[in-house]
Design an enzyme around this catalytic site. Structure first.
Site, PDB file in Angstrom:
ATOM      1  N   LYS A   1       6.183   4.361  -0.699  1.00 11.02           N
ATOM      2  CA  LYS A   1       6.823   4.182   0.620  1.00 11.02           C
ATOM      3  C   LYS A   1       7.736   5.381   0.904  1.00 11.02           C
ATOM      4  CE  LYS A   1       6.281  -0.843   0.754  1.00 11.02           C
ATOM      5  NZ  LYS A   1       5.889  -1.232  -0.608  1.00 11.02           N
TER       6      LYS A   1
ATOM      7  N   THR B   1      12.393  16.723  -0.524  1.00  9.40           N
ATOM      8  CA  THR B   1      12.354  15.578  -1.441  1.00  9.40           C
ATOM      9  C   THR B   1      10.992  14.894  -1.363  1.00  9.40           C
ATOM     10  OG1 THR B   1      14.704  15.304  -1.112  1.00  9.40           O
ATOM     11  CG2 THR B   1      13.555  13.450  -2.085  1.00  9.40           C
TER      12      THR B   1
HETATM   13  O1  3DU Z   1       2.524 -10.440  -2.448  1.00 12.96           O
HETATM   14  P1  3DU Z   1       1.746  -9.819  -3.559  1.00 12.96           P
HETATM   15  O2  3DU Z   1       2.201 -10.204  -4.922  1.00 12.96           O
HETATM   16  O3  3DU Z   1       0.248  -9.995  -3.374  1.00 12.96           O
HETATM   17  O4  3DU Z   1       2.021  -8.219  -3.533  1.00 12.96           O
HETATM   18  C1  3DU Z   1       1.836  -7.428  -2.402  1.00 12.96           C
HETATM   19  C2  3DU Z   1       2.007  -5.970  -2.746  1.00 12.96           C
HETATM   20  O5  3DU Z   1       1.858  -5.195  -1.570  1.00 12.96           O
HETATM   21  C3  3DU Z   1       3.348  -5.580  -3.334  1.00 12.96           C
HETATM   22  O6  3DU Z   1       3.097  -4.538  -4.262  1.00 12.96           O
HETATM   23  C4  3DU Z   1       4.145  -5.054  -2.175  1.00 12.96           C
HETATM   24  O7  3DU Z   1       5.051  -4.029  -2.548  1.00 12.96           O
HETATM   25  C5  3DU Z   1       3.049  -4.452  -1.295  1.00 12.96           C
HETATM   26  N1  3DU Z   1       3.332  -4.485   0.133  1.00 12.96           N
HETATM   27  C6  3DU Z   1       3.592  -5.643   0.794  1.00 12.96           C
HETATM   28  O8  3DU Z   1       3.618  -6.718   0.188  1.00 12.96           O
HETATM   29  C7  3DU Z   1       3.813  -5.615   2.180  1.00 12.96           C
HETATM   30  C8  3DU Z   1       3.754  -4.462   2.872  1.00 12.96           C
HETATM   31  O9  3DU Z   1       3.901  -4.482   4.182  1.00 12.96           O
HETATM   32  C9  3DU Z   1       3.487  -3.298   2.169  1.00 12.96           C
HETATM   33  C10 3DU Z   1       3.275  -3.350   0.813  1.00 12.96           C
END
Ligand code: 3DU
Length: 252
Positions: free
Chosen positions: A85, A92
């Site tokens: 992100k 940087t």
């Molecule tokens: O909820 P889960 O455990 O399936 O993980 C979702 C992953 O996707 C997690 O690594 C989080 O950092 C990433 N993510 C989001 O959940 C939502 C976003 O908008 C972007 C990334």
């Protein structure tokens, strides 16, 4: 071989659109590394990429992640995405992007909010010169996201919600994909209209965050990012199949 070609090849070979979010945690770093490798092995034929987040980078360091986890993914012909992100000023951003790419990551996730000049320009330069990918956040999956991603923006004379402006920027900047939460299928449909059929939409938020995998795919998602619903299951190798619906086959 570019990031897009690698993920398409893995999706085609394994007939899946699932990206594993490898967000395991453990205070014992050797055990964390072992668990991560076992998890990847247990779902390797049902996923098309792995996505690594700060849980592993902060606990293990980027070198260990590169030598063991990215190497394992590549040995299995799976690309590795760094969920960094990225959202900082140029020098940087450039350092972080270069470090991730030179450690073997095939793509990084960045936030578009820092803008182009002396911001994301450096991330795209680092990616483009190496054939790697940049995926841009366009609408987050968490409930609080609406307060920001739906704000009205003014650009080129017209008013639009923030996420529509971000989707347009992803096309202008030639991103290799956008991230749109699976919790908002109607937003996925709108983003798909705006970016056309060529750019992949990566959709996190199914399972643990309440999003529905099938609805997200029907709305136009290309890949589903799934973490806890797979790795927190007692049997990840079986749990992964719940998200492995038959999409249009990807041909390479
Ligand atoms: O909820 P889960 O455990 O399936 O993980 C979702 C992953 O996707 C997690 O690594 C989080 O950092 C990433 N993510 C989001 O959940 C939502 C976003 O908008 C972007 C990334």
């Amino acid at each position: 071989v570019s990031f897009e070609e690698k993920i398409q090849a893995a999706a085609s070979k394994n007939q899946t659109r699932i990206v594993l979010a490898l967000d395991l945690e453990d205070s014992d770093s050797s055990w964390l590394l072992e668990k991560s490798k076992v998890l990847v092995q247990s779902v390797k034929d049902s996923i098309c990429a792995i996505k690594i987040n700060r849980q592993l980078i902060l606990a293990l360091g980027v070198r260990t992640v590169a030598d063991h986890i990215i190497k394992l993914a590549h040995d299995l012909s799976l690309p590795a995405i760094m969920d960094a992100k990225l959202n900082d000023v140029g020098h940087t951003n450039e350092f972080m992007a270069r470090t991730y790419f030179d450690s073997g990551f095939d793509a990084v996730i960045a936030s578009p909010i820092v803008g182009w000049e002396n911001g994301l320009d450096k991330v795209f330069e680092a990616a483009n010169s190496r054939g790697r990918g940049v995926l841009l956040l366009t609408y987050m999956s968490n409930p609080g996201a609406e307060a920001f991603y739906s704000l009205v923006t003014k650009r080129n004379g017209g008013e639009k919600p923030m996420f529509e402006t971000l989707a347009n920027l992803a096309v202008e900047w030639k991103a290799q994909g956008v991230i749109v939460g699976a919790t908002k299928p109607q937003i996925i449909s709108r983003v798909r209209q705006l970016i056309g059929s060529g750019m992949p939409i990566f959709s996190p938020g199914v399972g643990a965050q309440g999003g529905d995998a099938r609805r997200a795919m029907q709305a136009g998602a290309t890949y589903l990012i799934v973490g806890r619903a797979i790795y927190a299951s007692p049997d990840p190798g079986t749990a992964v199949h719940a998200f492995r619906m038959e999409p249009e086959p990807i041909s390479t």
